[in-house]
Design a protein around this motif. Structure first.
Motif, mmCIF file in Angstrom:
data_model
loop_
_atom_site.group_PDB
_atom_site.id
_atom_site.type_symbol
_atom_site.label_atom_id
_atom_site.label_comp_id
_atom_site.label_asym_id
_atom_site.label_seq_id
_atom_site.Cartn_x
_atom_site.Cartn_y
_atom_site.Cartn_z
ATOM 1 N N LYS A 8 54.429 48.678 42.469
ATOM 2 C CA LYS A 8 53.592 48.252 41.345
ATOM 3 C C LYS A 8 52.814 46.985 41.663
ATOM 4 C CE LYS A 8 56.379 50.342 37.681
ATOM 5 N NZ LYS A 8 57.156 50.103 36.431
ATOM 6 N N LYS A 9 53.309 46.197 42.598
ATOM 7 C CA LYS A 9 52.604 44.977 42.978
ATOM 8 C C LYS A 9 51.504 45.261 43.994
ATOM 9 C CE LYS A 9 56.482 41.806 42.163
ATOM 10 N NZ LYS A 9 57.381 40.795 42.788
ATOM 11 N N ILE A 10 51.712 46.225 44.867
ATOM 12 C CA ILE A 10 50.762 46.505 45.942
ATOM 13 C C ILE A 10 49.695 47.504 45.517
ATOM 14 C CG2 ILE A 10 50.515 47.346 48.305
ATOM 15 C CD1 ILE A 10 51.954 44.677 48.048
ATOM 16 N N ALA A 11 50.072 48.502 44.697
ATOM 17 C CA ALA A 11 49.157 49.593 44.334
ATOM 18 C C ALA A 11 47.809 49.119 43.784
ATOM 19 C CB ALA A 11 49.835 50.532 43.344
ATOM 20 N N PRO A 12 47.773 48.131 42.855
ATOM 21 C CA PRO A 12 46.464 47.688 42.334
ATOM 22 C C PRO A 12 45.521 47.190 43.425
ATOM 23 C CG PRO A 12 48.238 46.849 40.969
ATOM 24 C CD PRO A 12 48.881 47.445 42.168
ATOM 25 N N TYR A 13 46.086 46.488 44.412
ATOM 26 C CA TYR A 13 45.250 45.969 45.498
ATOM 27 C C TYR A 13 44.746 47.101 46.398
ATOM 28 C CZ TYR A 13 47.192 41.501 44.039
ATOM 29 O OH TYR A 13 47.557 40.406 43.310
ATOM 30 N N VAL A 14 45.563 48.146 46.555
ATOM 31 C CA VAL A 14 45.141 49.304 47.350
ATOM 32 C C VAL A 14 43.960 49.993 46.673
ATOM 33 C CG1 VAL A 14 45.831 51.572 48.226
ATOM 34 C CG2 VAL A 14 47.430 49.634 48.335
ATOM 35 N N PHE A 15 44.017 50.109 45.340
ATOM 36 C CA PHE A 15 42.955 50.798 44.600
ATOM 37 C C PHE A 15 41.631 50.030 44.631
ATOM 38 C CE2 PHE A 15 46.535 52.935 42.272
ATOM 39 C CZ PHE A 15 46.218 54.227 42.676
ATOM 40 N N ILE A 16 41.700 48.710 44.631
ATOM 41 C CA ILE A 16 40.451 47.941 44.599
ATOM 42 C C ILE A 16 39.909 47.643 45.996
ATOM 43 C CG2 ILE A 16 41.066 46.855 42.413
ATOM 44 C CD1 ILE A 16 41.613 44.266 43.994
ATOM 45 N N ILE A 21 35.811 46.038 49.967
ATOM 46 C CA ILE A 21 35.248 46.227 51.306
ATOM 47 C C ILE A 21 33.765 46.558 51.213
ATOM 48 C CG2 ILE A 21 35.298 47.686 53.371
ATOM 49 C CD1 ILE A 21 38.331 47.947 52.931
ATOM 50 N N THR A 22 33.408 47.418 50.251
ATOM 51 C CA THR A 22 32.005 47.791 50.073
ATOM 52 C C THR A 22 31.149 46.585 49.710
ATOM 53 O OG1 THR A 22 32.652 50.017 49.336
ATOM 54 C CG2 THR A 22 30.416 49.281 48.798
#
Length: 294
Positions: A8-16, A21-22
């Motif tokens: 739950k702590k890492i998933a939000p950063y993976v999604f954004i 990067i773009t």
């Protein structure tokens, strides 16, 4: 690895990450590179400091291009916000039937290529007596007009092209905002004796404000960044006495046609600052900042 991505702590950063990067690759890095180039004479590979910016202060063509862009932006804001809102209100009323048909018809111009639209409008505003608008003037007993050689008439042609292309798009934006308003509010207002105009002013306009701010923001950007419409209407980037030259057209002239990349970057950064400043002012005036803090 699975626990890492499902955390739950890492998933939000993976999604954004894709968005970040773009933005870094296609916005932050080019802007930073543009800032560095604006202090250089690229062809001579020479650092010139603020020379490019001081040159802008005395460049009459740059000022004219900036004024043309502001004038075009103001014209599109005046025409492409209140009128589409009124048309959307009419489509949203129960008196209009077959609204899906009208929405499709209004959106068709936005699907048309700017190149095609600009070419057609250039023919419509031609100098000959057989062009469409000169035929209309001839029917009214008026002599043919050289539409694209006068500042006022060419500005009219540009605004007409903008209205033809984007009125339908803005109608759909406002229609989506209006349809999110509960119908009970209008029914209660009708029971209280409010007229259709009063319902529009007291209910529709305030509650569709988020849509209005969005349309206002993208219209400011589109108005100040307009280039292709003018380029096609005047059949190039060299209109008579620069009456159709926009700030982006001037950037293209300096960076591509004259290959003065450093000076073009300075023009581009000024444009970026102007767009940001105008949008920040309108967000402040419309009270969007205060609402965000609340």
């Amino acid at each position: 690895m699975k626990k890492f991505f499902y955390s739950k702590k890492i998933a939000p950063y993976v999604f954004i990450c894709p968005f970040v990067i773009t933005v870094l690759l296609f916005w932050i890095v080019p802007v930073c590179n543009g800032v560095l180039l604006s202090f250089q004479d690229v062809l001579k590979n020479k650092w010139v400091g603020f020379d490019n910016y001081s040159r802008l202060l005395t460049d009459k063509i740059f000022r004219k291009a900036l004024w043309n862009s502001f004038k075009y932006m103001a014209g599109t804001l005046i025409l492409l916000i209140p009128f589409p809102m009124l048309f959307a209100t009419m489509l949203n009323s129960r008196w209009i039937k077959k609204t899906e048909f009208f929405k499709s018809v209004y959106f068709i111009p936005a699907l048309t290529s700017v190149v095609v639209a600009g070419t057609i409008f250039r023919l419509m505003f031609g100098e000959s007596a057989t062009s469409l608008f000169n035929q209309v003037l001839g029917f009214l007993g008026v002599s043919p007009v050289k539409w694209l050689k006068g500042a006022g008439t060419s500005f009219f042609a540009l605004l007409l092209l903008a209205c033809w292309r984007w009125t339908g798009v803005n109608i759909l934006y406002f229609l989506a905002g209006l349809q999110s308003i509960p119908g009970d509010l209008y029914e209660a207002a009708s029971i209280d004796g409010a007229s259709g105009w009063q319902q529009f002013i007291k209910i529709s306009v305030p509650l569709v404000k988020p849509t209005t701010v969005y349309v206002l923001t993208i219209s400011i950007y589109a108005g100040l960044s307009m280039f292709l419409e003018s380029n096609m209407l005047f059949k190039g980037n060299n209109s008579p006495n620069n009456i159709g030259l926009t700030i982006v057209g001037y950037l293209y002239r300096q960076g591509v046609e004259k290959r003065a990349l450093g000076y073009a970057c300075a023009v581009g950064l000024i444009l970026l600052l102007v767009v940001m400043a105008v949008n920040l002012i309108q967000l402040k005036v419309t009270g969007t900042f205060e609402e965000g803090r609340d």
